[in-house]
Design a protein around this motif. Structure first.
Motif, PDB file in Angstrom:
ATOM      1  N   ALA A 189       0.828  -1.205   0.000  1.00 54.39           N
ATOM      2  CA  ALA A 189       0.000   0.000   0.000  1.00 54.39           C
ATOM      3  C   ALA A 189       0.865   1.260   0.000  1.00 54.39           C
ATOM      4  N   GLU A 190       1.979   1.223   0.731  1.00 56.78           N
ATOM      5  CA  GLU A 190       2.867   2.387   0.760  1.00 56.78           C
ATOM      6  C   GLU A 190       3.440   2.683  -0.626  1.00 56.78           C
ATOM      7  N   GLY A 191       3.799   1.626  -1.341  1.00 56.21           N
ATOM      8  CA  GLY A 191       4.474   1.843  -2.616  1.00 56.21           C
ATOM      9  C   GLY A 191       3.561   1.897  -3.812  1.00 56.21           C
ATOM     10  N   VAL A 192       2.624   0.969  -3.855  1.00 55.67           N
ATOM     11  CA  VAL A 192       1.816   0.829  -5.067  1.00 55.67           C
ATOM     12  C   VAL A 192       0.629   1.786  -5.069  1.00 55.67           C
ATOM     13  N   SER A 193       0.058   1.985  -3.907  1.00 55.82           N
ATOM     14  CA  SER A 193      -1.161   2.785  -3.861  1.00 55.82           C
ATOM     15  C   SER A 193      -0.883   4.266  -3.637  1.00 55.82           C
ATOM     16  N   SER A 194       0.387   4.600  -3.467  1.00 52.60           N
ATOM     17  CA  SER A 194       0.715   6.001  -3.225  1.00 52.60           C
ATOM     18  C   SER A 194       1.640   6.502  -4.327  1.00 52.60           C
ATOM     19  N   GLN A 195       1.607   7.807  -4.555  1.00 54.25           N
ATOM     20  CA  GLN A 195       2.469   8.409  -5.562  1.00 54.25           C
ATOM     21  C   GLN A 195       3.741   8.914  -4.902  1.00 54.25           C
ATOM     22  N   HIS A 196       4.860   8.514  -5.438  1.00 55.44           N
ATOM     23  CA  HIS A 196       6.135   9.004  -4.918  1.00 55.44           C
ATOM     24  C   HIS A 196       6.955   9.507  -6.093  1.00 55.44           C
ATOM     25  N   THR A 197       7.677  10.584  -5.872  1.00 51.84           N
ATOM     26  CA  THR A 197       8.521  11.150  -6.924  1.00 51.84           C
ATOM     27  C   THR A 197       9.967  11.137  -6.440  1.00 51.84           C
TER      28      THR A 197
END
Lengths: 268, 234
Positions: free
Chosen positions: B208-216
């Motif tokens: 959920a931290e990685g796939v469901s959230s947007q990170h740049t």
């Protein structure tokens, strides 16, 4: 272990200096362009640049390890993962299996560490070293890592490296001689035979490598066989790899049954 | 397929012909001829109606369906093991996968790998606890006890949530020790089972931290922790 911000993690590995990245103390573009592959690997894992003769030895070893039949267990696992069309999952799978399984002791640091301990002990009192070796074989039922052949009694990879080595008298170092002694002990007293892992470990120790350097080299060499398989498998995308042929699957679990809660509900 | 001529490398004997092996792959949990049953239980007509997903996990780990008390305690033990923040290796790798633009499959694969390694470290760190549970002798080892009042309060609530297994949790236990002791109490006792449960408990949050959230790239604190590079001696 949590590091305090004032205590950075020490590294000798590399630093991407703008325009002049450094690796293990060398200016990559100024000093390492054109470096032999094995020398790059050696330097990268914390040893030193290798001579062309040392690279030649590693080329010979690596070529003798090109045994990549897709039925070899860990290569089979790689092909299954790659059969969905990507190389990396297959490569990752086999790297894990090579590192952690007992199969041929491929990645076990135990082998070079034992050879090193045997050498130290034998310089002090040879009978103690022989007794240690005998114990090592006994606790592993005569087949410690490096002597644990699976599909064949004798490892042809070992045979071919040893045959080549016999034509290279200048490579007859202490650890190779120890390997020959232990191979004789294995054959005579335990009816077991060395595989390539123990011979490669001995050769690398004689080249000056430390035990911890041996597994990364073997992993790299073995992963040539992995790439051989995963590249083809990723292109073929075989349905028979994605799903094992169903006619050859046998169920060995419980028969059809109702759960305790379902049975209780039926009674109500 | 065309037959290969005699002497062709594809016809020559290999070690695989010399070793006798089975011609069938054994499936212990699902019968290919009854593909909607698990260990004999019908998924739609039985398991879905009577059991939770956690109880299904218990079934796959032990081959036995838990009673209701055990199923509930097991589910709550999984929940106890679940919380990981972004500092955890699994979540951190998932975020990095997002930063580099990995597709969801790749991000989940990478996170799963880190989660398993993290779970392995958790289990190894509790080797002495496992040994203590195996012997059943004396108080739990000191390293798995805490004086932290906040933790003790949460452990007390957790123990209350375990129903009949409440008394198996020493009140001074650390949070992770309490969760692992609860697993032991309900019958999940091998280290391999612990490894599986810790992984399954934490992977959803990592994903959920990685796939469901947007990170740049700019959102990742790439200079923490810091490194101090020194040229290796030549």
């Amino acid at each position: 272990m949590s590091m305090h911000p004032d205590k950075p993690i020490p590294t000798n590995s590399a630093r991407h200096v703008m325009g002049a990245p450094r690796v293990r103390g060398y200016d990559v573009y100024g000093e390492l362009v054109g470096e032999d592959f094995w020398s790059q690997l050696s330097l990268s894992i914390g040893f030193k640049r290798l001579s062309s003769r040392q690279c030649e030895i590693l080329d010979t070893i690596s070529s003798c390890l090109l045994v990549a039949d897709p039925r070899i267990w860990f290569l089979r696992a790689a092909r299954i993962c790659a059969s969905f069309g990507r190389i990396a999952p297959g490569l990752a799978t086999t790297s894990l299996l090579l590192e952690t399984t007992a199969l041929s002791g491929s990645m076990k640091i135990e082998v070079p560490e034992f050879y090193q301990a045997y050498r130290v002990l034998s310089t002090r009192h040879k009978p103690d070293a022989v007794a240690l070796a005998r114990t090592w074989f006994e606790v592993h039922d005569g087949r410690p890592p490096g002597f644990d052949n699976q599909a064949q009694q004798k490892d042809e990879r070992h045979t071919h490296i040893a045959t080549w080595l016999a034509t290279q008298p200048e490579e007859d170092g202490d650890h190779v001689r120890i390997h020959q002694e232990l191979s004789e002990l294995a054959r005579q007293d335990f009816d077991s035979f060395p595989n390539f892992v123990s011979l490669v470990a001995a050769l690398m120790l004689d080249m000056g490598f430390s035990p911890e350097h041996v597994p990364p080299f073997i992993l790299t060499m073995m992963n040539i066989n992995t790439l051989n398989n995963v590249v083809e498998a990723s292109l073929q995308k075989s349905e028979d790899l994605r799903t094992f042929p169903q006619d050859n699957v046998r169920y060995a679990g419980p028969e059809v049954r109702r759960s305790p809660r379902a049975l209780a509900a039926e009674k109500r | 397929m065309n037959e290969l001529p005699p002497g062709h490398p594809g016809t020559l004997e290999t070690p695989f012909e010399r070793v006798t092996t089975s011609d069938t792959l054994v499936s212990r949990l699902v019968d290919p001829e009854q593909p909607r049953r698990i260990l004999g239980y019908d998924v739609a007509g039985d398991l879905q109606q009577n059991y939770s997903w956690a109880e299904l996990l218990f079934l796959t780990l032990t081959s036995v369906l838990p009673d209701e008390s055990t199923g509930r305690a097991f589910e709550r033990s999984i929940m106890a093991l679940s919380p990981i923040d972004a500092s955890n290796a699994g979540a951190n790798v998932a975020i990095l996968a997002s930063v580099v633009g990995a597709d969801p499959a790749t991000a989940i694969s990478a996170a799963a790998l880190a989660c398993v390694e993290d779970a392995r470290a958790v289990v190894e760190a509790h080797d002495a606890l496992h040994a203590w549970l195996c012997t059943g002798l004396g108080p739990s080892p000191d390293e798995f006890r805490t004086d932290d009042e906040h933790v003790r309060k949460d452990v007390e609530i957790f123990a209350d949530n375990l129903g009949i297994y409440r008394k198996s949790i020493p009140p001074e236990s650390t949070w992770l020790a309490a969760a692992l002791i609860a697993l032991w109490a309900v019958g999940i006792q091998s280290k391999a089972q612990w490894l599986s449960v810790v992984t399954f408990a934490r992977l959803p949050i990592a994903v959920a931290e990685g796939v469901s959230s947007q990170h740049t790239p700019g959102s990742y604190p790439n200079n923490i922790p810091r490194y101090r590079y020194v040229d290796a001696p030549r």
